[in-house]
Design a protein around this motif. Sequence first.
Motif, PDB file in Angstrom:
ATOM      1  N   ILE A 290       0.643  -1.068   0.133  1.00  0.00           N
ATOM      2  CA  ILE A 290       0.013   0.124   0.017  1.00  0.00           C
ATOM      3  C   ILE A 290       0.806   1.270  -0.097  1.00  0.00           C
ATOM      4  CG2 ILE A 290      -1.795   1.268   1.290  1.00  0.00           C
ATOM      5  CD1 ILE A 290      -2.722  -1.488   2.535  1.00  0.00           C
ATOM      6  N   ILE A 291       0.733   2.196  -0.890  1.00  0.00           N
ATOM      7  CA  ILE A 291       1.472   3.275  -1.201  1.00  0.00           C
ATOM      8  C   ILE A 291       0.768   4.611  -0.534  1.00  0.00           C
ATOM      9  CG2 ILE A 291       2.710   4.715  -2.762  1.00  0.00           C
ATOM     10  CD1 ILE A 291       4.064   2.222  -2.373  1.00  0.00           C
ATOM     11  N   ALA A 292       0.960   4.989   0.653  1.00  0.00           N
ATOM     12  CA  ALA A 292       0.116   6.266   1.157  1.00  0.00           C
ATOM     13  C   ALA A 292       1.166   7.388   1.049  1.00  0.00           C
ATOM     14  CB  ALA A 292       0.202   6.129   2.718  1.00  0.00           C
ATOM     15  N   SER A 293       0.440   8.461   0.381  1.00  0.00           N
ATOM     16  CA  SER A 293       0.980   9.832   0.154  1.00  0.00           C
ATOM     17  C   SER A 293      -0.018  10.891   0.764  1.00  0.00           C
ATOM     18  CB  SER A 293       0.715  10.236  -1.539  1.00  0.00           C
ATOM     19  OG  SER A 293       1.338   9.164  -2.329  1.00  0.00           O
ATOM     20  N   ASN A 294       0.536  11.828   0.779  1.00  0.00           N
ATOM     21  CA  ASN A 294       0.019  13.356   1.153  1.00  0.00           C
ATOM     22  C   ASN A 294      -0.824  14.232   0.059  1.00  0.00           C
ATOM     23  OD1 ASN A 294       1.741  14.777  -0.243  1.00  0.00           O
ATOM     24  ND2 ASN A 294       3.322  15.062   2.099  1.00  0.00           N
ATOM     25  N   GLU A 295      -1.102  15.220   0.248  1.00  0.00           N
ATOM     26  CA  GLU A 295      -1.763  15.945  -0.793  1.00  0.00           C
ATOM     27  C   GLU A 295      -1.021  15.923  -2.352  1.00  0.00           C
ATOM     28  OE1 GLU A 295      -1.497  17.185   2.351  1.00  0.00           O
ATOM     29  OE2 GLU A 295      -3.096  18.381   2.792  1.00  0.00           O
ATOM     30  N   ASN A 296       0.352  15.697  -2.200  1.00  0.00           N
ATOM     31  CA  ASN A 296       1.214  15.386  -3.352  1.00  0.00           C
ATOM     32  C   ASN A 296       0.845  14.259  -3.973  1.00  0.00           C
ATOM     33  OD1 ASN A 296       2.757  18.151  -3.619  1.00  0.00           O
ATOM     34  ND2 ASN A 296       3.219  17.534  -1.502  1.00  0.00           N
ATOM     35  N   ASP A 297      -0.217  13.952  -4.446  1.00  0.00           N
ATOM     36  CA  ASP A 297      -0.892  12.512  -4.888  1.00  0.00           C
ATOM     37  C   ASP A 297      -0.620  11.802  -6.147  1.00  0.00           C
ATOM     38  OD1 ASP A 297      -2.351  14.160  -6.397  1.00  0.00           O
ATOM     39  OD2 ASP A 297      -4.004  13.478  -6.092  1.00  0.00           O
ATOM     40  N   THR A 401      -0.434   9.341   7.201  1.00  0.00           N
ATOM     41  CA  THR A 401      -0.883   9.017   6.031  1.00  0.00           C
ATOM     42  C   THR A 401      -1.358   7.617   5.802  1.00  0.00           C
ATOM     43  OG1 THR A 401       1.262   8.788   5.086  1.00  0.00           O
ATOM     44  CG2 THR A 401       0.360  10.964   5.295  1.00  0.00           C
ATOM     45  N   CYS A 402      -0.425   6.741   6.398  1.00  0.00           N
ATOM     46  CA  CYS A 402      -0.925   5.345   6.014  1.00  0.00           C
ATOM     47  C   CYS A 402      -2.343   4.838   6.648  1.00  0.00           C
ATOM     48  CB  CYS A 402       0.088   4.409   6.858  1.00  0.00           C
ATOM     49  SG  CYS A 402       1.874   4.521   6.300  1.00  0.00           S
ATOM     50  N   PHE A 403      -2.811   5.496   7.653  1.00  0.00           N
ATOM     51  CA  PHE A 403      -3.974   5.216   8.220  1.00  0.00           C
ATOM     52  C   PHE A 403      -5.249   5.228   7.385  1.00  0.00           C
ATOM     53  CE2 PHE A 403      -1.345   4.834  11.815  1.00  0.00           C
ATOM     54  CZ  PHE A 403      -1.605   3.819  12.190  1.00  0.00           C
ATOM     55  N   LYS A 404      -5.187   6.137   6.527  1.00  0.00           N
ATOM     56  CA  LYS A 404      -6.091   6.619   5.508  1.00  0.00           C
ATOM     57  C   LYS A 404      -6.197   5.590   4.545  1.00  0.00           C
ATOM     58  CE  LYS A 404      -8.915   8.942   2.597  1.00  0.00           C
ATOM     59  NZ  LYS A 404      -8.637   9.984   1.764  1.00  0.00           N
ATOM     60  N   ALA A 405      -4.851   5.279   3.711  1.00  0.00           N
ATOM     61  CA  ALA A 405      -4.933   4.639   2.808  1.00  0.00           C
ATOM     62  C   ALA A 405      -5.216   3.134   3.285  1.00  0.00           C
ATOM     63  CB  ALA A 405      -3.326   4.400   2.407  1.00  0.00           C
ATOM     64  N   GLN A 406      -4.874   2.767   4.672  1.00  0.00           N
ATOM     65  CA  GLN A 406      -5.278   1.468   5.241  1.00  0.00           C
ATOM     66  C   GLN A 406      -6.786   1.271   5.150  1.00  0.00           C
ATOM     67  OE1 GLN A 406      -3.531  -0.905   6.416  1.00  0.00           O
ATOM     68  NE2 GLN A 406      -5.001  -2.337   7.340  1.00  0.00           N
ATOM     69  N   GLU A 407      -7.679   2.107   5.309  1.00  0.00           N
ATOM     70  CA  GLU A 407      -9.198   1.921   5.459  1.00  0.00           C
ATOM     71  C   GLU A 407      -9.571   1.922   4.077  1.00  0.00           C
ATOM     72  OE1 GLU A 407     -10.895   5.240   7.610  1.00  0.00           O
ATOM     73  OE2 GLU A 407     -10.024   4.568   9.337  1.00  0.00           O
ATOM     74  N   SER A 408      -8.905   2.610   2.995  1.00  0.00           N
ATOM     75  CA  SER A 408      -9.494   2.567   1.565  1.00  0.00           C
ATOM     76  C   SER A 408      -8.797   1.112   0.759  1.00  0.00           C
ATOM     77  CB  SER A 408      -9.325   3.710   0.891  1.00  0.00           C
ATOM     78  OG  SER A 408      -7.797   4.153   0.844  1.00  0.00           O
ATOM     79  N   CYS A 409      -7.668   0.691   1.295  1.00  0.00           N
ATOM     80  CA  CYS A 409      -7.152  -0.127   0.454  1.00  0.00           C
ATOM     81  C   CYS A 409      -6.851  -1.254   1.013  1.00  0.00           C
ATOM     82  CB  CYS A 409      -5.389   0.285   0.263  1.00  0.00           C
ATOM     83  SG  CYS A 409      -5.341   1.868  -0.621  1.00  0.00           S
TER      84      CYS A 409
END
Length: 489
Positions: A290-297, A401-409
């Motif tokens: 899982i690749i987590a990013s910030n607003e620079n997406d 940032t990983c926790f958002k990606a965690q929920e969606s991915c």
Amino acid sequence: MQFIETRGNDGVHPNEVSFSHAILSPIASFGGLYAPSGLPILGLAYLEAHRFSSYKVFCADLMRTLCIDIAPETIEAAVSLYDRFDDAAQPVPVIKVGEGIYVSELYHGPTRAFKDMALQPFGHIFSHLAQSRGEEYLILAATSGDTGPAALETFKNKPGVRVACLYPNNATSDVQRLQMVTEDGSNLKVIGIEGNFDDAQSALKALLGSESFKAKLKEKNILLSAANSVNFGRIIFQIVYHIYSYLELVRQGEINMGEKVYLNVPSGNFGNALGAYYAMRMGLPVQKIIIASNENDVLTRFISYGTYDLRDCSLIATTSPAMDILISSNIERVLFDLFGPQRTREMMHSLERERHYSLSAEEHELLQSIFVADFCTGDEGKSYIKRYFAQGYLMDPHTATCFKAQESCASEGSKTIIYSTAEWTKFSPTIASALTGALGIHDLEALEAIATEGKIAIPAMIKALFDKPIMHATVIDKADIESEILAFI
Ligand SMILES: *Cc1c(COP(=O)(O)O)cnc(C)c1O
């Protein structure tokens, strides 16, 4: 292990080089990078054999397995630097923070960010090679705030090397800046530049490619190299902790040997994620990375839609500045590994000339069989910091940032290792604002606010920074970097 070039060979560079060549001279034909010509498959028996190995023992053995041209005693000395971490017996703690969610803490080294994981042993090996060849190197490092302190710390007063470190002025935290400008090694030069990290990195790439700069160094018998994550000497040590963290979960009884997990990586220049990719290719049981990013997406868009696109796109300054990157250099090694040198050269040239490139449908499908991605805004990140703090876990804005990606991915009921890349002390104003709502406060005040709120101590080495004398006050325009460095030499 031998190394070949991601953009093919120009007939001038050697066709294939050793590990030591790849780390001393990291730039390959056509501005490409060195990547392994092949990787060993480790297999479950190998993992089983290391079920109870310490970090140091596992790391040294993996280096042997990868057959690099570094003497065993040099590798031993390099990995013994993990003894400088908070707990020599456990340099990388893996902590359960939720159902099926584990955080691998990579920040327990001397400069409190994950860059120490690779730069500590890398610095030893590099300096040892330079010395044994009777050579003198100038190492350039461009930093968004964490590589700089880690590179200065590892090369400080080491023979055979001098370091020039470029950081974007006003774009790092106070702690990060102080970690650099208070360094007192006589072989170190720290230079602030007016601009952002991409400016610092492109200035570094321009110098590395400049024949006239190299010629001027050569007059003084100095060779040029780089300590950025384009250097494979860093990548190789970033494979280790992905495998080790998996073994740690087996040891803790949280997973069975062979069970697949997600690896969730807060990504900027893609060095950490590339280590995860190589670990997976070598047989680590991984569901997806899982690749987590910030607003620079840009990475999220690339992985989701198959186009790496910088058109109409400019760098945004975020609360996770180490991930404020648009040109993510190590993606190139993934492209090379999946699609070969011809295609990689085509895509990289298209990025340089037209600011974008696209994968074919088949290529995109292959990429998506390995990676999945999402990005997290600063406000979303702060809400995760606050939520987990309430449950007793304190994390920095990059890790968040990983926790958002965690929920969606991540799929339902799966298990994930999230990589924590910095200690809370390095980004305290953002964390204080997440916890108490305080805005616009400086690091020292923020550190104290968090320490009070969380009933934790500010580590002594962080507190001491604020009283150390400033050794490097230089802040200059990009155009003056070359002359500034030559004056230092
Ligand atoms: C460097 C860094 C990152 C990004 O790592 P890459 O290997 O460049 O993708 C993330 N978080 C922190 C705190 C960092 O210092």
